[in-house]
Design an enzyme around this catalytic site. Structure first.
Site, short mmCIF file in Angstrom:
data_model
loop_
_atom_site.label_atom_id
_atom_site.label_comp_id
_atom_site.label_asym_id
_atom_site.label_seq_id
_atom_site.Cartn_x
_atom_site.Cartn_y
_atom_site.Cartn_z
N THR A 26 -8.00 4.31 6.89
CA THR A 26 -7.90 2.96 7.30
C THR A 26 -8.33 2.78 8.84
OG1 THR A 26 -6.44 1.53 7.73
CG2 THR A 26 -5.53 3.76 7.78
N ASP A 27 -8.62 1.88 9.32
CA ASP A 27 -9.16 1.53 10.72
C ASP A 27 -7.97 1.37 11.54
OD1 ASP A 27 -8.07 -0.88 9.91
OD2 ASP A 27 -9.59 -2.15 10.66
N GLU A 28 -6.57 1.44 11.04
CA GLU A 28 -5.27 1.61 11.65
C GLU A 28 -5.29 2.81 12.21
OE1 GLU A 28 -1.97 -0.70 9.61
OE2 GLU A 28 -3.33 -1.67 8.30
N TYR A 57 3.22 4.17 9.21
CA TYR A 57 1.89 4.02 8.17
C TYR A 57 0.83 4.63 8.61
CZ TYR A 57 -2.09 2.14 5.68
OH TYR A 57 -3.31 2.08 5.13
N LYS A 100 -1.65 8.17 7.95
CA LYS A 100 -2.88 8.37 7.67
C LYS A 100 -3.73 8.99 8.33
CE LYS A 100 -4.51 6.02 4.41
NZ LYS A 100 -4.75 6.66 3.26
N VAL A 138 4.71 -16.51 9.28
CA VAL A 138 3.84 -15.89 9.98
C VAL A 138 4.43 -15.20 10.97
CG1 VAL A 138 2.09 -16.62 11.50
CG2 VAL A 138 2.05 -17.68 9.28
N TYR A 139 3.91 -13.95 11.13
CA TYR A 139 4.75 -13.08 12.21
C TYR A 139 4.20 -13.63 13.59
CZ TYR A 139 5.66 -9.77 8.56
OH TYR A 139 6.04 -9.19 7.34
N ARG A 187 -7.24 -9.49 12.26
CA ARG A 187 -7.80 -8.79 11.55
C ARG A 187 -9.04 -9.00 11.09
NH1 ARG A 187 -3.71 -7.01 13.38
NH2 ARG A 187 -1.84 -6.04 12.29
N ASN A 240 -4.60 -14.50 12.23
CA ASN A 240 -3.71 -14.71 10.97
C ASN A 240 -3.45 -16.12 10.59
OD1 ASN A 240 -3.46 -11.94 10.61
ND2 ASN A 240 -1.49 -11.69 11.64
N GLY A 294 6.14 -3.15 16.93
CA GLY A 294 4.94 -2.71 17.34
C GLY A 294 3.54 -3.26 16.73
P1 NAD Z 1 -1.87 -0.20 -2.92
O1 NAD Z 1 -0.36 0.05 -2.26
O2 NAD Z 1 -2.01 -1.40 -3.66
O3 NAD Z 1 -2.15 0.99 -4.05
C1 NAD Z 1 -1.57 2.36 -4.03
C2 NAD Z 1 -1.37 2.78 -5.05
O4 NAD Z 1 -1.07 4.37 -5.00
C3 NAD Z 1 -0.53 2.41 -6.08
O5 NAD Z 1 -1.19 2.32 -7.52
C4 NAD Z 1 0.72 3.52 -6.44
O6 NAD Z 1 1.19 3.61 -7.49
C5 NAD Z 1 -0.36 4.73 -6.12
N1 NAD Z 1 0.78 5.74 -5.41
C6 NAD Z 1 1.57 5.76 -4.47
N2 NAD Z 1 2.01 6.93 -4.31
C7 NAD Z 1 1.46 7.88 -5.09
C8 NAD Z 1 1.57 9.23 -5.28
N3 NAD Z 1 2.60 9.89 -4.90
N4 NAD Z 1 0.84 9.82 -6.45
C9 NAD Z 1 -0.02 9.00 -6.84
N5 NAD Z 1 -0.30 7.82 -6.76
C10 NAD Z 1 0.40 6.90 -5.99
O7 NAD Z 1 -2.78 0.34 -1.85
P2 NAD Z 1 -4.32 -0.21 -1.59
O8 NAD Z 1 -4.40 -1.59 -0.63
O9 NAD Z 1 -4.91 -0.29 -2.79
O10 NAD Z 1 -4.63 0.94 -0.64
C11 NAD Z 1 -5.53 2.16 -1.18
C12 NAD Z 1 -6.05 2.92 -0.11
O11 NAD Z 1 -6.76 2.40 0.71
C13 NAD Z 1 -4.78 3.48 0.81
O12 NAD Z 1 -5.03 4.93 0.90
C14 NAD Z 1 -4.76 2.72 1.92
O13 NAD Z 1 -4.23 3.50 3.12
C15 NAD Z 1 -6.33 2.67 2.24
N6 NAD Z 1 -6.73 1.29 2.69
C16 NAD Z 1 -6.25 0.16 2.65
C17 NAD Z 1 -6.64 -1.05 3.14
C18 NAD Z 1 -6.19 -2.31 2.65
O14 NAD Z 1 -6.51 -3.53 3.21
N7 NAD Z 1 -5.46 -2.53 1.64
C19 NAD Z 1 -7.65 -1.06 4.05
C20 NAD Z 1 -8.02 0.25 4.57
C21 NAD Z 1 -7.64 1.51 4.03
P1 TYD Z 2 -0.82 -6.86 6.19
O1 TYD Z 2 -1.37 -7.69 4.94
O2 TYD Z 2 0.62 -6.45 6.01
O3 TYD Z 2 -1.75 -5.78 6.67
P2 TYD Z 2 -2.01 -4.92 8.02
O4 TYD Z 2 -0.57 -5.00 8.56
O5 TYD Z 2 -2.05 -3.50 7.41
O6 TYD Z 2 -2.90 -5.21 8.69
O7 TYD Z 2 -0.61 -7.96 7.36
C1 TYD Z 2 -1.86 -8.49 7.89
C2 TYD Z 2 -1.48 -9.23 9.09
O8 TYD Z 2 -0.61 -10.35 8.68
C3 TYD Z 2 -0.83 -8.53 10.06
O9 TYD Z 2 -1.07 -8.93 11.28
C4 TYD Z 2 0.54 -8.98 9.97
C5 TYD Z 2 0.52 -10.47 9.25
N1 TYD Z 2 1.53 -10.89 8.46
C6 TYD Z 2 2.29 -12.13 8.48
O10 TYD Z 2 2.04 -12.91 9.54
N2 TYD Z 2 3.36 -12.51 7.63
C7 TYD Z 2 3.49 -11.83 6.61
O11 TYD Z 2 4.36 -12.06 5.64
C8 TYD Z 2 2.69 -10.34 6.34
C9 TYD Z 2 2.87 -9.56 5.17
C10 TYD Z 2 1.78 -9.97 7.36
#
Ligand code: NAD
Ligand code: TYD
Length: 339
Positions: A125-127, A153, A157, A209-210, A217, A252, A278
């Site tokens: 992730t970019d985070e 988190y 990562k 909204v936080y 983002r 956001n 944070g």
């Molecule tokens: P998600 O939370 O929707 O899905 C995660 C999946 O992993 C779930 O199906 C869960 O059951 C499974 N899981 C959790 N723990 C496990 C374990 N111990 N063994 C096997 N399976 C397990 O997450 P997502 O948003 O689909 O993200 C997927 C990946 O992409 C993550 O690695 C996340 O860090 C990365 N990512 C997400 C975003 C985003 O915007 N969502 C952006 C960049 C990178």
């Molecule tokens: P999120 O979807 O949790 O992704 P990430 O924190 O990994 O970027 O949140 C996206 C942005 O939205 C983040 O700046 C936090 C904000 N946010 C709110 O303002 N209210 C909410 O209820 C949530 C879940 C997120």
């Protein structure tokens, strides 16, 4: 070609399963997923009807199970999506993030070393780069930006990324890493910003909204993330990191207002709540490397992607209503009642 997709019952992993079954109908796809609160087998219903797809329930941190799976299946490529992925949950309880995101990655790579694979791909992730100031729109994350994490988190990562690079350098494991910006699209769990706002708006509930909603983002339609990973696992250079993003930064509050507009709902639903601890201010990806080396470009503009996403949530109410009627209720009460 046989590919192991971990975390394929989650948001991005499931979209990747569907993308690969369609794009490479001759490939075998095996998914391992622990089906945590974020995993949903109903998401894979159509995939399960495809003879080229197989599902295994289990944790990537379960060494015995993972080794047995590798021994039986003989994978060519492993793509690791499995993770605990929600920043707010990592602030409440970091431990499971370390177990799954770091130790789970180690188990997978140990299995890759023992049984041999062509490629191990880590979905990062970019985070891991931390955040950028709001008043410096000229700054972007490149692959050279130092790792500088903010939340448990992102720290988990980043730790996994370092371990992946260590396994490459020390053991010669053929790895790649991708670091993508925020995704949105179908099957996004309704604890994350966009699906949460859609679900709450449809239920005429307040939209939390936080802070002031100023945090930025960089949003990418999930299918574009999948196409980038597909390119990296086939053509990406071993030992390299690729950033993925489409230059689509938004505050956001603007995203929330757009969602309300698409749904025809009032902005009076917006409620400003206590900021996240944070809270990263701004993420912004420089995707030059993946574009120039692999020719990747995103296909979906945000204006179209958000329309498609809102429509998907309207058409698939039972998918998310089932989620928010269950255990998720307790989570929501705990996280939002005193904010
Ligand atoms: P998600 O939370 O929707 O899905 C995660 C999946 O992993 C779930 O199906 C869960 O059951 C499974 N899981 C959790 N723990 C496990 C374990 N111990 N063994 C096997 N399976 C397990 O997450 P997502 O948003 O689909 O993200 C997927 C990946 O992409 C993550 O690695 C996340 O860090 C990365 N990512 C997400 C975003 C985003 O915007 N969502 C952006 C960049 C990178
Ligand atoms: P999120 O979807 O949790 O992704 P990430 O924190 O990994 O970027 O949140 C996206 C942005 O939205 C983040 O700046 C936090 C904000 N946010 C709110 O303002 N209210 C909410 O209820 C949530 C879940 C997120």
């Amino acid at each position: 070609m046989k590919i192991l997709v971990t975390g394929g019952a989650g948001f991005i992993g499931s979209n990747f399963v569907y993308y690969m079954l369609e794009k490479h109908p001759d490939y075998d796809i095996v998914c391992i997923d622990a089906l945590t609160y974020a995993g949903n087998l109903s998401t894979l219903k159509t995939a399960l009807e495809n003879p080229k797809f197989k599902f295994v329930k289990g944790s990537i941190a379960d060494r015995e199970l993972v080794f047995e799976l590798f021994e039986n299946e003989k994978f060519d490529i492993v793509v690791n999506f499995a993770a605990e992925s929600h920043v707010d949950r990592s602030i409440e309880n970091p431990e499971i993030f370390l177990k799954t995101n770091i130790l789970g990655t180690q188990v997978l790579m140990d299995a890759c070393r023992k049984y041999g694979i062509q490629r191990y791909h880590q979905v990062s992730t970019d985070e891991v780069y931390g955040d950028l100031p709001l008043d410096r729109p000229d700054l972007f994350f490149t692959e050279e930006t130092p790792i500088h994490t903010s939340s448990p988190y992102s720290a988990s990562k980043a730790s996994a990324d370092l371990l992946v690079m260590a396994y490459h350098r020390t053991f010669g494991l053929p790895v790649t890493i991708s670091r993508c910006s925020n995704n949105y699209g179908p099957y996004h769990f309704p604890e994350k910003l966009i699906p949460l706002m859609i679900a709450n708006a449809l239920n005429d509930k307040p939209l939390p909204v936080y802070g002031k909603g100023e945090n930025v983002r960089d949003w990418l339609y999930v299918e574009d993330h999948c196409s980038a990973i597909d390119l990296i696992i086939h053509n990406g250079r071993v030992g390299e990191v690729y950033n993925i993003g489409g230059h689509n930064e938004m505050a956001n509050i603007d995203v929330v207002k757009l969602v309300l507009k698409e749904l025809g709902k009032s902005e009076e639903l917006i409620t400003y709540v206590t900021d996240r601890a944070g809270h990263d201010r701004r993420y912004a990806i420089d995707p030059t490397k993946i574009h120039s080396e692999l020719g990747w470009l995103p296909a979906t503009k945000f204006a179209d992607g958000i329309k498609k996403t809102v429509q998907w949530y309207l058409d698939n109410k039972s998918w998310w209503e089932e989620i928010i009627s269950g255990e998720y209720q307790n989570y929501y009460e705990k996280m939002y009642s005193n904010r």
